[in-house]
Design a protein around this motif. Sequence first.
Motif, short mmCIF file in Angstrom:
data_model
loop_
_atom_site.label_atom_id
_atom_site.label_comp_id
_atom_site.label_asym_id
_atom_site.label_seq_id
_atom_site.Cartn_x
_atom_site.Cartn_y
_atom_site.Cartn_z
N LEU A 1 40.50 43.53 51.19
CA LEU A 1 40.22 45.08 50.66
C LEU A 1 41.39 45.53 50.19
CD1 LEU A 1 38.45 46.05 54.04
CD2 LEU A 1 37.60 45.65 51.78
N SER A 2 42.44 44.91 49.69
CA SER A 2 43.56 45.44 48.90
C SER A 2 42.94 46.25 47.72
CB SER A 2 44.73 44.50 48.83
OG SER A 2 44.40 43.65 48.06
N THR A 3 43.78 47.07 47.33
CA THR A 3 43.35 48.05 46.13
C THR A 3 43.42 46.96 44.99
OG1 THR A 3 44.19 50.05 46.98
CG2 THR A 3 44.03 49.87 44.74
N GLY A 4 44.60 46.24 44.94
CA GLY A 4 44.68 45.42 43.97
C GLY A 4 43.69 44.21 43.52
N ASN A 5 43.16 43.55 44.83
CA ASN A 5 42.10 42.71 44.88
C ASN A 5 40.83 43.20 44.47
OD1 ASN A 5 40.88 39.89 45.40
ND2 ASN A 5 40.05 41.10 47.09
N LEU A 6 40.49 44.33 45.09
CA LEU A 6 39.25 45.05 44.75
C LEU A 6 39.21 45.57 43.35
CD1 LEU A 6 38.77 47.35 47.82
CD2 LEU A 6 37.80 45.32 47.23
N LEU A 7 40.39 45.83 42.56
CA LEU A 7 40.40 46.04 41.12
C LEU A 7 40.05 44.98 40.40
CD1 LEU A 7 43.27 48.62 40.75
CD2 LEU A 7 41.05 49.10 40.36
N VAL A 8 40.76 43.69 40.66
CA VAL A 8 40.32 42.50 40.13
C VAL A 8 38.82 41.92 40.39
CG1 VAL A 8 40.71 40.12 40.27
CG2 VAL A 8 42.82 41.60 40.51
N LEU A 9 38.41 42.26 41.31
CA LEU A 9 36.96 42.05 41.73
C LEU A 9 35.86 42.69 41.03
CD1 LEU A 9 34.63 40.76 43.60
CD2 LEU A 9 34.98 42.48 45.23
N VAL A 10 36.21 44.24 41.03
CA VAL A 10 35.04 45.05 39.92
C VAL A 10 35.36 44.58 38.64
CG1 VAL A 10 35.04 46.81 41.69
CG2 VAL A 10 36.72 46.88 39.92
N ARG A 11 36.57 44.35 38.06
CA ARG A 11 36.64 44.00 36.89
C ARG A 11 36.10 42.68 36.33
NH1 ARG A 11 42.52 46.81 36.64
NH2 ARG A 11 42.01 48.70 35.71
N SER A 12 36.25 41.76 37.27
CA SER A 12 35.73 40.37 36.79
C SER A 12 34.23 40.49 37.16
CB SER A 12 36.33 39.36 37.88
OG SER A 12 35.86 39.55 39.09
N VAL A 13 33.72 41.44 37.94
CA VAL A 13 32.39 41.28 38.16
C VAL A 13 31.73 42.07 37.07
CG1 VAL A 13 30.64 42.53 39.59
CG2 VAL A 13 32.13 41.16 40.61
N SER A 14 32.35 42.98 36.38
CA SER A 14 31.65 43.59 35.56
C SER A 14 31.60 42.85 34.03
CB SER A 14 32.63 44.97 35.07
OG SER A 14 32.77 45.78 36.23
N ILE A 15 32.70 41.99 33.82
CA ILE A 15 32.62 41.23 32.73
C ILE A 15 31.52 40.17 32.99
CG2 ILE A 15 33.86 39.33 31.45
CD1 ILE A 15 36.63 41.03 32.12
N LEU A 16 31.35 39.50 34.12
CA LEU A 16 30.28 38.73 34.42
C LEU A 16 28.76 39.09 34.19
CD1 LEU A 16 29.75 35.68 35.22
CD2 LEU A 16 29.80 36.54 37.66
N GLY A 17 28.92 40.28 34.76
CA GLY A 17 27.50 41.15 34.72
C GLY A 17 27.26 41.46 33.04
N ILE A 18 28.03 41.85 32.54
CA ILE A 18 27.80 42.16 30.71
C ILE A 18 27.21 41.04 30.42
CG2 ILE A 18 29.02 42.79 28.69
CD1 ILE A 18 30.79 44.84 30.34
N LEU A 19 27.79 39.77 30.76
CA LEU A 19 27.31 38.31 29.90
C LEU A 19 25.95 38.25 30.55
CD1 LEU A 19 30.57 36.40 30.21
CD2 LEU A 19 29.44 37.09 28.00
N ALA A 20 25.70 38.62 31.89
CA ALA A 20 24.31 38.20 32.39
C ALA A 20 23.55 39.10 31.79
CB ALA A 20 24.52 38.59 33.88
N LEU A 21 23.60 40.42 31.28
CA LEU A 21 22.70 41.05 30.71
C LEU A 21 22.23 40.57 29.41
CD1 LEU A 21 24.24 44.73 30.98
CD2 LEU A 21 22.39 43.98 32.14
#
Length: 339
Positions: free
Chosen positions: A47-67
């Motif tokens: 739940l650290s800020t750094g990890n959540l930022l990494v999570l949302v950024r990586s998730v966003s890139i994966l999601g864009i490819l999935a679109l």
Amino acid sequence: MSVASSDQPNPSKTGFARKIIATQEGIVFTLAVIAFVLFSVLLPGFLSTGNLLVLVRSVSILGILALGMALVVIARGIDVSMIAIMVVSVSWAFVITGAGYPFVLALLIGAGFAILSGVIIGALIAFGDVPPIFATLAAGSVIYGTGRTFFFTLEMQNVPVNTDWFALIGQGNVLGIPVTVIAFLVLCALFHFVLSRTRFGWMVYAMGNNPNAARTTGIPMRPMIVAQYAISAFIAFVAGLILASSANAINARLFNSTMIYDILLVVVLGGIGLNGGHGSIRNVILGTVFVGILLNGMTIMNIDYTIQNLVKGVVLLLAIVADSIVNPRDEQTSQQGDL
């Protein structure tokens, strides 16, 4: 005495399938919530800020490819060349910039290469009747080999210097929200509008639901197929730019990674059937969130990469089996060339 056509859907069966699909979405959402809660409690730093930022950024890139993948899958296709197109087009753009060309011009050339690759792949499928899985698999190898032979030799290509504005794409924030997340949400809204509110979207669903009927009603099947793979390729290029901006480099080794399977996992697990004809952007978002949380949790737990691949492979296999049960193959999907 009239006899009902076998091509017409059984209302009770269709209703049952919709309930199962809704249940699948509910199950995946519940699993995502459970995974997030468990990782939050059991994993220090999740739940650290750094990890959540990494999570949302990586998730966003994966999601864009999935679109991009979702678009072709809904139309009863598949595109496993996305990673090759992504790494080659972006790497070449960086190499061109290093050779003295303006960065914006290099990006336009890279985008043109990606779109041209998608058009060629779509033409092979539409006019050459090559099954999508084989066309994209072979094309991906050709594209990657061409890039490494003629465009660049180093696997790692750094973001060109004096392009500080480019870093904002992958590392910047607007009102505290990462730009990558905003880009993903904007693309989700755009894809949702296209698929649900435009004639193009209606034709995509019609092609996936019943190709023969779609062809009979006058839908331009071949141009539509070409357009879908061109869009998928362009989306791969966009995702590559965001990835490179986030990491300040693009690594061609991604072509040999399991990233394409992560994309398929997002699409299938989210609820978009491989037989085509159904699914929505909501499914992509749902699958993206769950897979992103799962991958991030396994990374924090320092699980061996091989074990991570094993877990992802098992989950993908179970998702495909579930999809085959929910969306059984019909006469059209059993024909050669459906995937």
